[in-house]
Design an enzyme around this catalytic site. Structure first.
Site, PDB file in Angstrom:
ATOM      1  N   HIS A 117       0.819  -1.207   0.000  1.00 26.39           N
ATOM      2  CA  HIS A 117       0.000   0.000   0.000  1.00 26.39           C
ATOM      3  C   HIS A 117       0.859   1.266   0.000  1.00 26.39           C
ATOM      4  O   HIS A 117       0.417   2.321  -0.476  1.00 26.39           O
ATOM      5  CB  HIS A 117      -0.954   0.000   1.191  1.00 26.39           C
ATOM      6  CG  HIS A 117      -2.116  -0.925   1.006  1.00 26.39           C
ATOM      7  ND1 HIS A 117      -2.898  -1.375   2.046  1.00 26.39           N
ATOM      8  CD2 HIS A 117      -2.639  -1.485  -0.116  1.00 26.39           C
ATOM      9  CE1 HIS A 117      -3.846  -2.176   1.577  1.00 26.39           C
ATOM     10  NE2 HIS A 117      -3.704  -2.257   0.271  1.00 26.39           N
ATOM     11  N   HIS A 142      -4.053  -5.881 -11.022  1.00 27.02           N
ATOM     12  CA  HIS A 142      -2.838  -5.171 -10.618  1.00 27.02           C
ATOM     13  C   HIS A 142      -1.768  -5.164 -11.716  1.00 27.02           C
ATOM     14  O   HIS A 142      -1.242  -4.089 -12.033  1.00 27.02           O
ATOM     15  CB  HIS A 142      -2.298  -5.760  -9.322  1.00 27.02           C
ATOM     16  CG  HIS A 142      -3.155  -5.459  -8.139  1.00 27.02           C
ATOM     17  ND1 HIS A 142      -3.178  -4.234  -7.519  1.00 27.02           N
ATOM     18  CD2 HIS A 142      -4.041  -6.240  -7.477  1.00 27.02           C
ATOM     19  CE1 HIS A 142      -4.027  -4.258  -6.509  1.00 27.02           C
ATOM     20  NE2 HIS A 142      -4.575  -5.462  -6.463  1.00 27.02           N
TER      21      HIS A 142
END
Length: 397
Positions: A246, A381
């Site tokens: 993150h 992703h």
């Protein structure tokens, strides 16, 4: 060299989509594919996040002038998003079956951030009606999820009552991503402002209380909750600890905000560098990023997740382009080296069918682990990483 790399990144994005198409398209919506066999999982459930991520994936294919079936797949997904997940009050159920019947009626803040992203990517690809749905979703999020601090509140039941007293950075991070995409699709200043507000609150203001790293969990008053889920370290969406993945994701978004002139001076650009470097310090292991570490920097879950590697690729690409824009050649070279190094590790996360494994297990000799249905579409992703690398290279050319 730049032209060669641009072609390479476009090809990598389209290779992700070619593995998905047409097998990921079910009679209704999308179905998750097994990375080993390439066969669809058979439980028939449709997760809102997976639906939206698949729409976004194929829209990115259209944005790089991919085959016509990219837009066909976007239309296919939008049809199910509207008819299968959306309800009469405008909210979206989290899990439904193939017929659109509810399985889990949670109104997920995280899920609705991906609804916004799906419509934004579709609007950027020129799909009719997507911009109108984008605007409706923005208003829904503002009405139903925005709290008194201007951030997204927690998940709700079908009556929009919050399910627990909680605030999380993850839903807000993906809302920032979605608002950036909405700005890219429409040039609407309100979307860029929302992205900036979310980013500065999470990645700058709140991080001052932890001396820089980004904690995952908060109270309803946006106070750090350091004990949340400490007894559930492998929680799919809300594990405890710092997540290096993150940190690179936020580095990418701050770089994009810098690209669009949303920050004051070089503050967001500098902070993006700090977050990328923090991710490396906290979690890089020479074969991927640790999933989570505790407040002392010790591993909680040492598995290497494919999504974190992919997000680092996208972040490195953005930051290389921004470093060039800021006249910082040494930093640009460093991030380009990181991008190449990270891409060298991607084959370790691809199954025999070409799809990405969810993770590689540290406790099983580094072996790959396939996602369990109803999964949330892990190839989103790498698709996003290669798209971001492609357009960053084009912008910097």
């Amino acid at each position: 060299m730049g032209s060669h790399l641009t072609t390479d990144r476009r090809a990598r994005l389209l290779s992700v989509l070619r593995v998905q198409y047409p097998d990921a398209l079910a009679d209704h919506g999308f179905q998750l594919l097994d990375p080993v066999s390439g066969e669809p999982y058979s439980n028939g459930r449709r997760h809102l996040v997976a639906t939206c991520r698949s729409i976004s994936n194929f829209a990115l294919g259209a944005l790089v002038d991919g085959p016509e079936w990219c837009l066909d797949a976007v239309d296919h997904g939008l049809q199910f998003l509207r008819a299968g997940h959306r309800r009469a009050d405008g909210g979206y159920d989290l899990v439904v079956d193939a017929a659109g019947e509810p399985v889990d009626r949670t109104r997920s803040a995280y899920g609705h951030a991906f609804v916004l992203l799906a419509y934004a990517r579709a609007a950027a690809a020129g799909v009719d009606g997507a911009e109108a749905d984008l605007e409706r979703t923005h208003h829904l999020i503002e009405e139903r999820f925005r709290d008194t601090a201007g951030m997204l509140r927690s998940d709700c039941g079908p009556d929009w009552t919050e399910l627990e007293a909680y605030r999380g950075q993850n839903a807000n991070m993906h809302a920032c991503e979605a608002y950036l995409a909405a700005y890219e699709a429409t040039e609407g200043a309100r979307y860029l402002e929302r992205a900036r507000q979310l980013a500065e609150t999470i990645a700058v203001d709140l991080a001052t209380e932890t001396d820089g790293p980004l904690w995952e969990h908060y109270t309803p008053n946006w106070e750090h909750d350091f004990t949340y889920n400490e007894d559930d370290p492998r929680h799919q969406f809300r594990p405890p600890g710092y997540q290096p993945g993150h940190h690179v994701e936020w580095a990418k978004f701050l770089g994009l905000l810098d690209r669009y002139g949303a920050g004051e001076g070089d503050g967001l650009y500098t902070r993006a560098h700090e977050l990328f470097d923090a991710a490396v310090e906290l979690g890089w292991t020479d074969d991927g990023f640790l999933y989570t570490v505790d407040r002392n920097g010790d591993p909680i879950v040492s598995d290497r997740y494919g999504w974190a590697l992919a997000e680092a690729i996208g972040a490195a690409a953005v930051l290389a382009e921004r470093a060039d824009a800021h006249g910082d050649g040494d930093a640009a070279d460093r991030f380009r080296r990181w991008e190449a190094r990270l891409i060298d590790h991607t084959d370790a996360f691809r199954g025999p069918a070409g799809l990405w494994y969810e993770r590689r297990s540290a406790s099983e000799g580094g072996g790959p682990v396939v996602p369990e249905p109803p999964g949330v579409e892990p190839d989103y992703h790498p698709a996003g990483a290669y798209f971001e690398s492609w357009r960053s290279l084009r912008k910097g050319a």
